[in-house]
Design an enzyme around this catalytic site. Structure first.
Site, mmCIF file in Angstrom:
data_model
loop_
_atom_site.group_PDB
_atom_site.id
_atom_site.type_symbol
_atom_site.label_atom_id
_atom_site.label_comp_id
_atom_site.label_asym_id
_atom_site.label_seq_id
_atom_site.Cartn_x
_atom_site.Cartn_y
_atom_site.Cartn_z
ATOM 1 N N CYS A 158 82.827 -32.697 66.488
ATOM 2 C CA CYS A 158 82.841 -31.422 65.750
ATOM 3 C C CYS A 158 81.727 -31.393 64.699
ATOM 4 O O CYS A 158 81.689 -32.237 63.791
ATOM 5 C CB CYS A 158 84.209 -31.229 65.092
ATOM 6 S SG CYS A 158 84.263 -29.974 63.809
ATOM 7 N N CYS A 166 82.929 -30.920 61.135
ATOM 8 C CA CYS A 166 83.552 -32.152 60.630
ATOM 9 C C CYS A 166 82.487 -33.120 60.118
ATOM 10 O O CYS A 166 82.656 -33.756 59.065
ATOM 11 C CB CYS A 166 84.371 -32.813 61.728
ATOM 12 S SG CYS A 166 85.662 -31.747 62.444
#
Length: 582
Positions: free
Chosen positions: A194, A197
């Site tokens: 991600c 993230c």
């Protein structure tokens, strides 16, 4: 020279002399020779740079300061005789106003706590000697450990400290619940692939260092621990969830800058309730767009604990201030028959309660009331406030206007006026059809594309309020209203907005969809797939049984079909045994 001065004084009116004498007498010092000299801008920071300090900001012309002086002198003596764990000093704000302004002093006397040169908090309880000595003991640093005896005794077993190293804690199914039992935790659920993230990772590490000893800052890799993440309701990455020490978890959906995350974690982990003095209410309301005020009997400490526990989902916003003052009971017209009351003060108005909860034996509906009244009546909708408004648990109707650069301030002022009139129009409830109403505006330049696609709103070309587009959004079902009952577009005026709100509640105005047909169908199918997935996870054995039944039915149907097809071929090519002797 003395003679002319005396002659001049003798010629002054007696009333003026008496007034001057009274004023001089009233200005008795809030500092005496028995105390150390007040701190100044030159020595303030060097003095408090090391250790824990409780600083009184006072003015010699303040009556409360003079009344507090004997208590302060006793506190200084107590601090010195108890080992000096917390040191005391003063700042004279009548001489050093700039220093007091820098320390955010809003009234006198104000007691600020500092540790190693950094501001910790403002003392907000009663200025009672016993309470203050307990406060000093609470914040005194622990004494140095004595030399171990010989032979050394077995060290006592202590529970591990919360975030003792100031590092991000890696959680998995084996240690997840154990860390939650240690204290408050702020957890990031992420996936290694991600992008958002990865971007958040350095900020998360920085936050762990800032919140050392206060809140556990942790993370869970959902690629490795998918079942754990699903059990916590994680639907996307990164998902940030705060777990209080006592109460329900809450997802964090606001800004992800380190300052915003720090402010949230500190607010959420602080005490849910704070004592307040009657004379401090106006100052707090000036600072906070919304606050709660719990007016309770002086001897009912269990009530404060219960309300604090039920307020856990608020995560410290808004703060619940507490008072047992009869002055406030009278000020807000609390009925004499009420055992206690909780009121909401909004929009920087300290005089009128926007909502009131009268105490009752059952508090089952108090959490709902707290969540339903936590928003100010009018505010700007930004990236940080969007989720808390549009996806608020009590599902308010949101009046939304597109404010361009030329109309921004005008729209804000108009909505504040409309919001106040709406409260009067609804007899103080602010509800329509049982639902709360929030008045908001968005930056049309920044969010024009989103507002156009969702609600058909465009920024007005001129600077006139009549050209500002307005809709009423029911965001949680992705519908909106853009017209009054008669079909005219909603205008930024009280009559137009009120008519549209009441029409929406009564069903005389038809809503429009915020999504097109393809988007609605995709969301519907996704919802069905998600529901099936949730059912399978929750009922694995039943799901396997149903799947087996479906498989058997399909197998039998295929077998029947193939058998019919085979017999048909036999008949077609004359291979049937019918009519044959053999």
């Amino acid at each position: 020279m003395l003679v002319p001065l005396l002659r001049a004084l003798s010629e002054l009116p007696v009333s003026l002399l008496l007034t001057s004498f009274a004023l001089a007498s009233a200005a008795l010092p809030a500092h005496t020779a028995s105390l150390k000299a007040p701190l100044t801008p030159a020595n303030f920071q060097p003095t408090i740079a090391h250790g824990t300090w409780l600083i009184e900001h006072f003015s010699p012309y303040c009556g409360h300061c003079r009344a507090f002086l004997p208590t302060w002198e006793r506190l200084v003596e107590y601090s010195e005789t108890s080992g000096g764990g917390v040191q005391l000093a003063q700042v004279d704000c009548s001489v050093n106003g700039d220093l007091c302004d820098a320390n955010k002093v809003k009234g006198y006397p104000q007691l600020n706590l500092y540790r190693d040169g950094e501001f910790v908090e403002k003392y907000k309880a009663n200025r009672d000697y016993d309470l203050l000595t307990k406060y000093i003991d609470k914040h005194a640093p622990p004494p140095k450990a004595p030399s171990p005896p010989s032979p050394p005794a077995a060290p006592p077993v202590h529970a591990p400290a919360v975030n003792s190293k100031g590092e991000v804690t890696v959680l998995n199914p084996d240690n997840f619940h154990a860390h939650l039992e240690q204290g408050p935790a702020f957890i990031k659920f992420y996936a290694p692939w991600c992008g958002h993230c990865k971007k958040l990772q350095p900020t998360w590490k920085q936050l762990a260092k800032i919140m050392q000893g206060k809140v556990t800052i942790a993370e869970v890799n959902c690629e490795d621990h998918e079942k754990l993440c699903k059990s916590q309701g994680v639907g996307g990455y990164p998902t940030l969830i705060y777990y209080p020490a006592d109460g329900e978890k809450s997802e964090y959906t606001s800004g992800r800058k380190v300052e915003q995350l720090k402010a949230f974690a500190e607010r959420a982990s602080a005490s849910a309730t704070q004592a307040i003095q009657p004379e401090e209410v106006d100052a707090y309301v000036t600072d906070d767009a919304v606050l709660y005020l719990l007016l309770h009997p002086a001897d009912d400490t269990d009530l404060i604990k219960t309300v604090g526990r039920l307020a856990a989902p608020l995560l410290g916003s808004p703060v619940i201030y507490t008072s047992a003052s009869p002055v406030l009971l009278k000020r807000y017209d609390i009925p004499d028959t009420a055992p206690w009351a909780l009121i909401a003060l909004k929009d920087h108005n300290p005089h009128t309660a926007s909502a009131m909860y009268i105490g009752s034996p059952s508090l089952d509906d108090l959490p709902t009331w707290l969540l339903a009244n936590r928003l100010p009546t009018s505010l700007e909708l930004t990236q940080d406030t969007f989720q808390s408004v549009m996806n608020a648990p009590h599902a308010p109707l949101v009046v939304l206007a597109a404010a361009g650069p030329a109309t921004r301030e005008k729209v804000a002022a108009r909505f504040r006026d409309v919001a106040l009139k709406w409260r009067v129009h609804t007899s103080g409830t602010g509800l329509v059809g049982g639902r709360a109403v929030v008045f908001t505006w968005m930056d049309a330049g920044k969010w024009e594309s989103w507002m156009k696609s969702m609600y058909g709103l465009r920024a007005s070309k001129g600077g006139e309020l009549e050209d500002v587009g307005v809709v009423i959004a029911d965001h949680q079902v992705l519908k909106y209203y853009d017209a009054e009952p008669g079909g005219a577009p909603i205008k930024l005026t009280s009559p137009s907005i009120f008519a549209a709100l009441e029409g929406a509640a009564e069903g005389t105005v038809k809503p429009k969809n915020s999504e097109n047909f393809v988007e609605r169908m995709a969301r519907y199918l996704n919802g069905k797939v998600t529901a099936i997935e949730a059912y399978v996870v929750s009922n694995p054995f039943t799901s396997v049984f149903l799947l087996m039944i479906v498989a058997v039915v399909v197998f039998l149907a295929l077998r029947r079909f193939l058998a019919d097809d085979h017999s048909g071929h036999e008949r077609e090519y004359g291979y049937s045994k019918s009519g044959r002797m053999d």
